[in-house]
Design a protein around this motif. Structure first.
Motif, PDB file in Angstrom:
ATOM      1  N   GLY A 554       0.930 -12.375 -17.653  1.00  0.00           N
ATOM      2  CA  GLY A 554       0.713 -11.757 -18.957  1.00  0.00           C
ATOM      3  C   GLY A 554       1.888 -10.884 -19.356  1.00  0.00           C
ATOM      4  O   GLY A 554       2.626 -10.374 -18.506  1.00  0.00           O
ATOM      5  N   ALA A 555       2.077 -10.704 -20.670  1.00  0.00           N
ATOM      6  CA  ALA A 555       3.159  -9.869 -21.176  1.00  0.00           C
ATOM      7  C   ALA A 555       2.981  -8.428 -20.703  1.00  0.00           C
ATOM      8  O   ALA A 555       1.882  -7.870 -20.782  1.00  0.00           O
ATOM      9  N   GLY A 556       4.049  -7.843 -20.187  1.00  0.00           N
ATOM     10  CA  GLY A 556       3.992  -6.472 -19.703  1.00  0.00           C
ATOM     11  C   GLY A 556       3.603  -6.349 -18.250  1.00  0.00           C
ATOM     12  O   GLY A 556       3.722  -5.272 -17.661  1.00  0.00           O
ATOM     13  N   GLU A 557       3.121  -7.436 -17.639  1.00  0.00           N
ATOM     14  CA  GLU A 557       2.768  -7.418 -16.222  1.00  0.00           C
ATOM     15  C   GLU A 557       3.951  -7.941 -15.415  1.00  0.00           C
ATOM     16  O   GLU A 557       4.500  -8.996 -15.729  1.00  0.00           O
ATOM     17  N   PRO A 558       4.382  -7.206 -14.379  1.00  0.00           N
ATOM     18  CA  PRO A 558       5.528  -7.667 -13.577  1.00  0.00           C
ATOM     19  C   PRO A 558       5.296  -9.071 -13.039  1.00  0.00           C
ATOM     20  O   PRO A 558       4.210  -9.383 -12.539  1.00  0.00           O
ATOM     21  N   VAL A 559       6.305  -9.908 -13.156  1.00  0.00           N
ATOM     22  CA  VAL A 559       6.193 -11.275 -12.648  1.00  0.00           C
ATOM     23  C   VAL A 559       6.233 -11.284 -11.128  1.00  0.00           C
ATOM     24  O   VAL A 559       5.474 -11.994 -10.474  1.00  0.00           O
ATOM     25  N   GLY A 560       7.121 -10.489 -10.556  1.00  0.00           N
ATOM     26  CA  GLY A 560       7.244 -10.420  -9.105  1.00  0.00           C
ATOM     27  C   GLY A 560       6.204  -9.497  -8.481  1.00  0.00           C
ATOM     28  O   GLY A 560       5.592  -8.671  -9.159  1.00  0.00           O
ATOM     29  N   ALA A 561       5.998  -9.646  -7.191  1.00  0.00           N
ATOM     30  CA  ALA A 561       5.044  -8.807  -6.468  1.00  0.00           C
ATOM     31  C   ALA A 561       5.665  -7.454  -6.145  1.00  0.00           C
ATOM     32  O   ALA A 561       6.871  -7.353  -5.925  1.00  0.00           O
ATOM     33  N   PRO A 562       4.850  -6.394  -6.089  1.00  0.00           N
ATOM     34  CA  PRO A 562       5.372  -5.084  -5.709  1.00  0.00           C
ATOM     35  C   PRO A 562       5.738  -5.062  -4.231  1.00  0.00           C
ATOM     36  O   PRO A 562       5.314  -5.927  -3.456  1.00  0.00           O
ATOM     37  N   ASP A 563       6.517  -4.068  -3.827  1.00  0.00           N
ATOM     38  CA  ASP A 563       6.931  -3.952  -2.428  1.00  0.00           C
ATOM     39  C   ASP A 563       5.858  -3.320  -1.555  1.00  0.00           C
ATOM     40  O   ASP A 563       5.913  -3.400  -0.332  1.00  0.00           O
ATOM     41  N   LYS A 564       4.880  -2.662  -2.178  1.00  0.00           N
ATOM     42  CA  LYS A 564       3.784  -2.081  -1.410  1.00  0.00           C
ATOM     43  C   LYS A 564       2.491  -2.159  -2.206  1.00  0.00           C
ATOM     44  O   LYS A 564       2.514  -2.344  -3.434  1.00  0.00           O
ATOM     45  N   ALA A 565       1.379  -2.036  -1.510  1.00  0.00           N
ATOM     46  CA  ALA A 565       0.082  -2.161  -2.161  1.00  0.00           C
ATOM     47  C   ALA A 565      -0.125  -1.022  -3.153  1.00  0.00           C
ATOM     48  O   ALA A 565       0.360   0.090  -2.949  1.00  0.00           O
ATOM     49  N   PRO A 566      -0.832  -1.279  -4.245  1.00  0.00           N
ATOM     50  CA  PRO A 566      -1.102  -0.236  -5.238  1.00  0.00           C
ATOM     51  C   PRO A 566      -1.848   0.945  -4.622  1.00  0.00           C
ATOM     52  O   PRO A 566      -2.570   0.801  -3.630  1.00  0.00           O
ATOM     53  N   GLU A 567      -1.666   2.123  -5.212  1.00  0.00           N
ATOM     54  CA  GLU A 567      -2.363   3.316  -4.743  1.00  0.00           C
ATOM     55  C   GLU A 567      -3.872   3.117  -4.848  1.00  0.00           C
ATOM     56  O   GLU A 567      -4.374   2.546  -5.810  1.00  0.00           O
ATOM     57  N   GLY A 568      -4.580   3.575  -3.843  1.00  0.00           N
ATOM     58  CA  GLY A 568      -6.037   3.498  -3.870  1.00  0.00           C
ATOM     59  C   GLY A 568      -6.625   2.274  -3.218  1.00  0.00           C
ATOM     60  O   GLY A 568      -7.849   2.181  -3.059  1.00  0.00           O
ATOM     61  N   VAL A 569      -5.793   1.317  -2.804  1.00  0.00           N
ATOM     62  CA  VAL A 569      -6.307   0.128  -2.111  1.00  0.00           C
ATOM     63  C   VAL A 569      -6.666   0.510  -0.681  1.00  0.00           C
ATOM     64  O   VAL A 569      -5.851   1.054   0.060  1.00  0.00           O
ATOM     65  N   GLN A 570      -7.919   0.254  -0.301  1.00  0.00           N
ATOM     66  CA  GLN A 570      -8.379   0.592   1.049  1.00  0.00           C
ATOM     67  C   GLN A 570      -7.756  -0.371   2.051  1.00  0.00           C
ATOM     68  O   GLN A 570      -7.880  -1.586   1.940  1.00  0.00           O
ATOM     69  N   LYS A 571      -7.046   0.187   3.060  1.00  0.00           N
ATOM     70  CA  LYS A 571      -6.436  -0.666   4.080  1.00  0.00           C
ATOM     71  C   LYS A 571      -6.318   0.091   5.389  1.00  0.00           C
ATOM     72  O   LYS A 571      -6.327   1.318   5.432  1.00  0.00           O
ATOM     73  N   VAL A 572      -6.203  -0.686   6.463  1.00  0.00           N
ATOM     74  CA  VAL A 572      -6.072  -0.121   7.803  1.00  0.00           C
ATOM     75  C   VAL A 572      -5.249  -1.071   8.654  1.00  0.00           C
ATOM     76  O   VAL A 572      -5.310  -2.290   8.476  1.00  0.00           O
ATOM     77  N   ASN A 573      -4.462  -0.516   9.563  1.00  0.00           N
ATOM     78  CA  ASN A 573      -3.637  -1.338  10.446  1.00  0.00           C
ATOM     79  C   ASN A 573      -4.441  -1.715  11.685  1.00  0.00           C
ATOM     80  O   ASN A 573      -5.176  -0.896  12.239  1.00  0.00           O
ATOM     81  N   ALA A 574      -4.294  -2.952  12.123  1.00  0.00           N
ATOM     82  CA  ALA A 574      -5.067  -3.445  13.265  1.00  0.00           C
ATOM     83  C   ALA A 574      -4.735  -2.712  14.558  1.00  0.00           C
ATOM     84  O   ALA A 574      -5.529  -2.716  15.500  1.00  0.00           O
ATOM     85  N   ASP A 575      -3.569  -2.093  14.613  1.00  0.00           N
ATOM     86  CA  ASP A 575      -3.160  -1.405  15.837  1.00  0.00           C
ATOM     87  C   ASP A 575      -3.583   0.053  15.865  1.00  0.00           C
ATOM     88  O   ASP A 575      -3.313   0.766  16.826  1.00  0.00           O
ATOM     89  N   ASP A 576      -4.260   0.512  14.814  1.00  0.00           N
ATOM     90  CA  ASP A 576      -4.697   1.911  14.735  1.00  0.00           C
ATOM     91  C   ASP A 576      -5.965   2.099  15.562  1.00  0.00           C
ATOM     92  O   ASP A 576      -7.037   1.616  15.204  1.00  0.00           O
ATOM     93  N   LYS A 577      -5.847   2.828  16.642  1.00  0.00           N
ATOM     94  CA  LYS A 577      -6.973   3.031  17.550  1.00  0.00           C
ATOM     95  C   LYS A 577      -7.775   4.287  17.214  1.00  0.00           C
ATOM     96  O   LYS A 577      -8.716   4.639  17.926  1.00  0.00           O
ATOM     97  N   ASN A 578      -7.403   4.987  16.147  1.00  0.00           N
ATOM     98  CA  ASN A 578      -8.051   6.259  15.820  1.00  0.00           C
ATOM     99  C   ASN A 578      -8.949   6.183  14.593  1.00  0.00           C
ATOM    100  O   ASN A 578      -9.285   7.204  14.000  1.00  0.00           O
ATOM    101  N   VAL A 579      -9.335   4.964  14.199  1.00  0.00           N
ATOM    102  CA  VAL A 579     -10.210   4.803  13.042  1.00  0.00           C
ATOM    103  C   VAL A 579     -11.643   5.095  13.452  1.00  0.00           C
ATOM    104  O   VAL A 579     -12.148   4.549  14.434  1.00  0.00           O
ATOM    105  N   CYS A 580     -12.334   5.966  12.679  1.00  0.00           N
ATOM    106  CA  CYS A 580     -13.727   6.294  12.963  1.00  0.00           C
ATOM    107  C   CYS A 580     -14.563   6.125  11.707  1.00  0.00           C
ATOM    108  O   CYS A 580     -14.152   6.552  10.620  1.00  0.00           O
ATOM    109  N   ALA A 581     -15.731   5.528  11.847  1.00  0.00           N
ATOM    110  CA  ALA A 581     -16.629   5.351  10.710  1.00  0.00           C
ATOM    111  C   ALA A 581     -17.202   6.701  10.298  1.00  0.00           C
ATOM    112  O   ALA A 581     -17.610   7.501  11.142  1.00  0.00           O
ATOM    113  N   LYS A 582     -17.238   6.941   9.002  1.00  0.00           N
ATOM    114  CA  LYS A 582     -17.743   8.223   8.473  1.00  0.00           C
ATOM    115  C   LYS A 582     -19.046   8.016   7.721  1.00  0.00           C
ATOM    116  O   LYS A 582     -19.306   6.964   7.189  1.00  0.00           O
TER     117      LYS A 582
END
Length: 582
Positions: A554-582
């Motif tokens: 669409g017009a005004g939307e970047p054609v290429g992908a960003p270099d990092k995920a947008p702010e606010g996207v929930q993500k976690v690294n598989a190697d993170d051993k300190n994740v705790c359910a809240k």
């Protein structure tokens, strides 16, 4: 005891079934020969044994192929025990070690413990993600007959040179052994837990995108194979819950496949599906999975009771953990997704640890449990094909696997469902399509150096461009031309109509137009790969040629992908051993 003196089939230790393959020069696992894998089945070597050689043992008796005449194993011609099983006083020691026997063939060097682990783990292990959560599977030739296959009308090869996208489905089917007693007994099974597992082209990183089951989306028409060989097209449905893309109205996994393809615009290579029972059996097979909770959990719906802190869970407790949601977060499916991602990350770490890869009994149990629960497409419908894919994908390091959730918003028309957050989801989907990593990993592919990407930008008023629509989106060329002139102040932007279809947007410019190309690329968010310098000598006043590809949204939307995920996207690294359910 069976006919070959190995005990009952269920008591066979897989470590005793490694044989030397003269074609590869390494040891590989040989269990029961399987017809589907027969071209490479090592069991067939009994009928094509090499000519036997004779040598003398230390006590003067004859031995064949370097084995003691009094050996108790009775190994078949062409087979050999693992070096670690021979020992200093074994057949290798008598036949070769003391010089009393003479051989024309140099003895193979002994494998170190690490080498054996790598060959076991790399040659026969396939880390696949799945479950009412997700988890990993080790697949051996012995388990080929256990695998269920569904013909979804797309028979892709097991190995590809490009990126790999695997659709992983954890179904809530409540029928069959081990699956009853969880609420809606007899459920046909919906896409209760689904994520797209994307592996980069250079195999340095992977991204797993969880898709909320209660997200409202469009389900396209779905051709499904019937038992009589005919094909029945199940009508699509607009504004439906995502999880009804499977099971509802006789939809098969191919319907979920097509739904995700339509949603994200990515090419899916394969699917894998498992049920509740897989979570119980696999978590038990690895000796339990470590999880963490930040508070006490007492969920009467899933029957999970855990005190705050770290726990090792397996079996029914593991299933309860990945199903619970009422006492964590906001009590929604989105909160449950976080638990499932934590569980899966821990499972992957456990399965890739030396404790698992070097434990024959544990690997055997994993393979047996996994193949009983696994359903795949025909493109990977055998252990050989799955192993080929595993060999291709095994390079991904756990620290470079990122789990993320497709961004959604509350549905104003139905509080029990959610809708796609297009502003965040669009760039995220582009990252998958353009093979952009969500981890800080140095990718192997060499990026093209394009001079225009770093050239001094010309003023917008000097930009001259003709725009063609090669992406199929109706009105794209005209929409872009108006946006460039009215919103960006471009001097000249002319819509020219339709062109041949292109996968990627392309901007062609002459050497004298490099400044214009840099400015237009910046305005439209074009990646360096989209810029193509022509050899002709068009002047600065000549218009450049912009052909919009299928990556244009669409017009005004970047054609290429960003270099990092947008702010606010929930993500976690598989190697993170300190994740705790809240």
């Amino acid at each position: 005891m069976d006919a070959q003196g190995r005990g009952h089939a269920g008591d066979v230790d897989p470590a005793d079934q490694w044989v030397f393959d003269p074609n590869t020069g390494s040891y590989e696992l040989r269990l029961n020969p399987v017809a589907d894998d027969s071209p490479s089945s090592y069991g067939t070597r009994r009928r094509a044994a090499p000519r036997q050689r004779r040598s003398r043992t230390g006590d003067g008796r004859e031995a064949r192929d370097g084995r003691e005449a009094h050996g108790s194993r009775g190994e078949a011609p062409g087979e050999a025990r693992l070096p670690s099983q021979r020992g200093s006083g074994g057949s290798g020691g008598h036949g070769r070690g003391h010089g009393s026997g003479h051989s024309r063939r140099k003895a193979k060097p002994r494998l170190s413990g690490k080498q054996k682990a790598l060959r076991w783990g790399g040659g026969t292990v396939c880390v696949l993600l799945i479950a009412g959560c997700a988890t990993g599977y080790f697949l051996y030739q012995h388990f080929n007959g256990n695998i269920n296959k569904v013909d979804v009308g797309m028979n892709n090869s097991a190995v590809t040179d490009g990126p790999v996208n695997i659709l992983v489905i954890g179904t809530d089917a409540r029928s069959g052994k081990g699956n009853t007693g969880y609420g809606d007994n007899g459920s046909v099974g919906h896409a209760d837990t689904t994520f797209l597992f994307h592996v980069s082209e250079d195999r340095t990183n992977a991204t797993a995108l969880s898709i909320p089951r209660d997200m409202i989306t469009d389900i396209p028409d779905c051709p499904t194979k019937q038992e009589d060989g005919s094909t029945k097209t199940i009508p699509g449905q607009a504004n439906a819950r995502f999880n009804t893309s499977l099971g509802q109205n006789e939809r098969d996994p191919g319907c979920t496949w097509r739904t995700v393809n339509k949603l994200m615009g990515v090419k899916i290579n394969h699917f894998m599906m498992a049920d509740f029972n897989a979570v119980k059996e696999l978590s038990s097979a690895v000796g339990g999975v470590e999880v963490c909770t930040a508070k006490n959990i007492n969920d009467p719906k899933s029957h999970l009771k855990l005190k705050a802190g770290k726990h090792t869970i397996a079996g029914e407790q593991a299933l309860a953990f990945v199903r619970t949601r009422h006492t964590v977060g906001y009590g929604s499916d989105l909160s449950r997704i976080k638990l499932q991602q934590q569980f899966l990350s821990s499972m992957i770490r456990k399965m890739k640890s030396g404790d698992t890869l070097t434990n024959p009994s544990k690997l055997f149990k994993l393979g047996n449990a996994a193949t009983r629960a696994l359903t795949v497409d025909t493109g990977i419908g055998s252990v050989k094909k799955l192993t080929d894919m595993a060999q291709d994908l095994k390079r991904v390091n756990v620290e470079n696997i990122t789990f993320a959730t497709v961004p959604v918003l509350d549905n104003p028309n139905d509080p029990a469902t959610v809708v796609l957050d297009k502003g965040k989801a669009g760039p995220l989907f582009k990252m998958v399509r353009d093979d952009k990593s969500m981890t800080k990993v140095k990718q192997e592919q060499k990026k093209r150096k394009v001079a225009a990407a770093k050239a001094k930008k010309a003023p917008a008023s000097e930009v001259r461009v003709q725009i063609w629509n090669g992406g199929g989106l109706a009105g794209a060329a005209n929409e872009t031309a108006l946006w460039l002139q009215n919103d960006k102040g471009v001097g000249e932007a002319t819509a020219k109509g339709n062109a041949a279809q292109l996968k990627k947007t392309r901007l062609e410019y002459a050497p004298s137009q490099i400044g214009q190309a840099a400015r237009l690329a910046d305005m439209m968010g074009l990646p360096p790969s989209a810029l193509k310098k022509s050899s002709d000598g068009g002047g600065a006043a000549t218009a450049m040629t912009l052909t919009l590809g299928r990556d244009y949204t669409g017009a005004g939307e970047p054609v290429g992908a960003p270099d990092k995920a947008p702010e606010g996207v929930q993500k976690v690294n598989a190697d993170d051993k300190n994740v705790c359910a809240k």
